[in-house]
Every structure is written in C-alpha cells, then in structure tokens.
Design a protein around this motif. Structure first.
Motif, short mmCIF file in Angstrom:
data_model
loop_
_atom_site.label_atom_id
_atom_site.label_comp_id
_atom_site.label_asym_id
_atom_site.label_seq_id
_atom_site.Cartn_x
_atom_site.Cartn_y
_atom_site.Cartn_z
N LEU A 36 0.59 -1.39 0.02
CA LEU A 36 0.06 0.01 -0.06
C LEU A 36 1.01 1.11 0.05
O LEU A 36 0.54 2.32 -0.71
CB LEU A 36 -0.96 -0.02 1.18
N LEU A 37 1.97 1.15 0.66
CA LEU A 37 2.88 2.58 0.73
C LEU A 37 3.44 2.42 -0.40
O LEU A 37 4.00 3.69 -0.96
CB LEU A 37 4.06 2.20 1.83
N LYS A 38 3.50 1.59 -1.24
CA LYS A 38 4.43 1.55 -2.42
C LYS A 38 3.32 2.03 -3.70
O LYS A 38 3.56 2.40 -4.75
CB LYS A 38 4.96 0.41 -3.08
N GLY A 39 2.01 2.33 -3.06
CA GLY A 39 1.07 2.69 -4.12
C GLY A 39 0.28 1.79 -4.64
O GLY A 39 -0.66 2.10 -5.58
N GLU A 40 0.28 0.51 -4.38
CA GLU A 40 -0.72 -0.52 -5.02
C GLU A 40 -1.98 -0.41 -4.14
O GLU A 40 -2.24 -1.46 -3.22
CB GLU A 40 0.12 -1.80 -4.80
N SER A 41 -2.71 0.33 -4.58
CA SER A 41 -4.06 0.42 -3.87
C SER A 41 -4.91 -0.85 -4.02
O SER A 41 -5.98 -0.94 -3.30
CB SER A 41 -4.77 1.72 -4.14
N ALA A 42 -4.92 -1.65 -5.13
CA ALA A 42 -5.64 -2.90 -5.34
C ALA A 42 -5.44 -3.66 -4.01
O ALA A 42 -6.72 -4.55 -4.10
CB ALA A 42 -5.34 -3.41 -6.60
N ILE A 43 -4.46 -3.72 -3.08
CA ILE A 43 -4.47 -4.50 -2.14
C ILE A 43 -4.99 -3.92 -0.81
O ILE A 43 -5.19 -4.71 0.00
CB ILE A 43 -2.83 -4.87 -1.83
N ARG A 44 -5.60 -2.92 -0.99
CA ARG A 44 -6.11 -2.38 0.33
C ARG A 44 -7.65 -3.20 0.74
O ARG A 44 -7.44 -3.22 2.09
CB ARG A 44 -6.65 -0.94 -0.06
N PRO A 45 -8.33 -3.84 -0.02
CA PRO A 45 -9.32 -4.73 0.73
C PRO A 45 -8.85 -5.96 1.29
O PRO A 45 -9.32 -6.25 2.49
CB PRO A 45 -10.26 -5.00 -0.50
N LYS A 46 -7.70 -6.42 0.96
CA LYS A 46 -6.90 -7.68 1.51
C LYS A 46 -6.25 -7.07 2.95
O LYS A 46 -6.59 -7.62 3.96
CB LYS A 46 -6.04 -8.20 0.68
N HIS A 47 -5.83 -5.90 2.86
CA HIS A 47 -5.08 -5.34 4.07
C HIS A 47 -6.15 -5.05 5.08
O HIS A 47 -6.00 -5.30 6.31
CB HIS A 47 -4.67 -3.93 3.66
N LYS A 48 -7.41 -4.60 4.69
CA LYS A 48 -8.37 -4.12 5.47
C LYS A 48 -8.80 -5.64 6.39
O LYS A 48 -9.20 -5.57 7.49
CB LYS A 48 -9.49 -3.57 4.96
N LEU A 49 -9.14 -6.56 5.28
CA LEU A 49 -9.51 -7.81 5.89
C LEU A 49 -8.59 -8.27 6.88
O LEU A 49 -8.96 -8.97 7.96
CB LEU A 49 -10.01 -8.75 4.70
N LEU A 50 -7.43 -8.37 6.72
CA LEU A 50 -6.31 -8.88 7.48
C LEU A 50 -6.25 -8.07 8.78
O LEU A 50 -6.23 -8.75 9.76
CB LEU A 50 -5.01 -8.86 6.74
N GLY A 51 -6.53 -6.78 8.75
CA GLY A 51 -6.36 -5.92 9.84
C GLY A 51 -7.58 -6.38 10.61
O GLY A 51 -7.42 -6.45 11.96
N ILE A 52 -8.78 -6.30 10.03
CA ILE A 52 -9.78 -6.48 11.04
C ILE A 52 -9.54 -8.00 11.63
O ILE A 52 -10.01 -8.13 12.85
CB ILE A 52 -11.26 -6.77 10.10
N SER A 53 -9.34 -8.98 10.88
CA SER A 53 -9.21 -10.24 11.44
C SER A 53 -7.93 -10.14 12.69
O SER A 53 -8.22 -11.04 13.83
CB SER A 53 -8.41 -11.11 10.39
N THR A 54 -6.96 -9.56 12.35
CA THR A 54 -5.86 -9.39 13.29
C THR A 54 -6.15 -8.84 14.54
O THR A 54 -6.00 -8.96 15.71
CB THR A 54 -4.57 -8.67 12.84
N VAL A 55 -7.08 -7.67 14.59
CA VAL A 55 -7.62 -6.92 15.58
C VAL A 55 -8.66 -7.86 16.49
O VAL A 55 -8.47 -7.90 17.76
CB VAL A 55 -8.42 -5.64 15.42
#
Length: 126
Positions: free
Chosen positions: A93-112
């Motif tokens: 995401l920091l490198k600008g690959e915004s297509a991965i945002r939904p996956k990052h969000k799902l991983l984040g929710i799961s992790t929390v």
C-alpha cells in the motif's frame, strides 16, 4: 509485582495502541508508526514470556495442557502470523498498490479480533 501482571499490563497497552492505530488509519504516517510499534512490542512480549516461562516448551504439550491454554496459544500464533501478512500488504500500500487495500483491511480486522481474543484468553490461560 509478579511477571503475570507485568505481562497483562503490557498486553493491555499493546492492544490499546492497536486500537488507537486503527483509529488513526486515515493519517497514514501516524498509522504506520503506531502499528509498527505495536507489532514490534507484541513480538517482544512473546519473547519475554518465552524467556520467563519457557512458554513454547509448555505450549507444545497440547495433550497435557488445559483446552483454554491450547486455544490461547493457537490464537496468539495466528495473530503473529497475521502481523507478517499485514506488514507485507501494508508495504505494498505504501508503494502505491491500492488494489491490495481490501485484503489489507480484511487482514487488519481479523488481526484486531484475534489480538483481542488473545488478550481475553490470557486471563484464563495463566
């Protein structure tokens, strides 16, 4: 103060930091710093517990352990594994690959959710 209390206090502070980091998700630079600090501190906490209690040696005795300890260890290990997936997707995401945002969000929710469950089960697994 015994080590169990010190570990619980650290765990609470880490979880609080994670919640604050999630709250700051729109402030990218602050979010990254907070979450990186929380992840590093959490992994250091696992190392502290290992050095103090030989936790890994106890955890591998699944048959002898109470069920709650086995559940706690499984959730805690899953959380740490998810940290690495979050770091990977977060860097993309920091490198600008915004297509991965939904996956990052799902991983984040799961992790929390799993980190919260790790905190809760730690009171019963001690």
């Amino acid at each position: 103060m015994n080590t169990a209390i010190i570990f619980q206090i650290q765990s609470f502070l880490i979880l609080s930091l994670i919640y604050f980091g999630v709250y700051q998700r729109r402030n990218r630079s602050l979010h990254v710093k907070i979450m990186a600090s929380a992840i590093i501190w959490d992994i250091l906490l696992v190392l502290q517990i290992q050095l103090n209690r030989s936790a890994i040696q106890k955890a591998v005795k699944v048959v002898e352990n109470p069920m709650i300890l086995t559940v706690h260890v499984c959730i805690a290990v899953s959380t740490v594994l998810l940290y690495f997936a979050l770091i990977y997707t977060g860097r993309k995401l920091l490198k600008g690959e915004s297509a991965i945002r939904p996956k990052h969000k799902l991983l984040g929710i799961s992790t929390v959710v799993l980190r919260t469950l790790t905190f809760i089960t730690s009171f019963f697994a001690v």
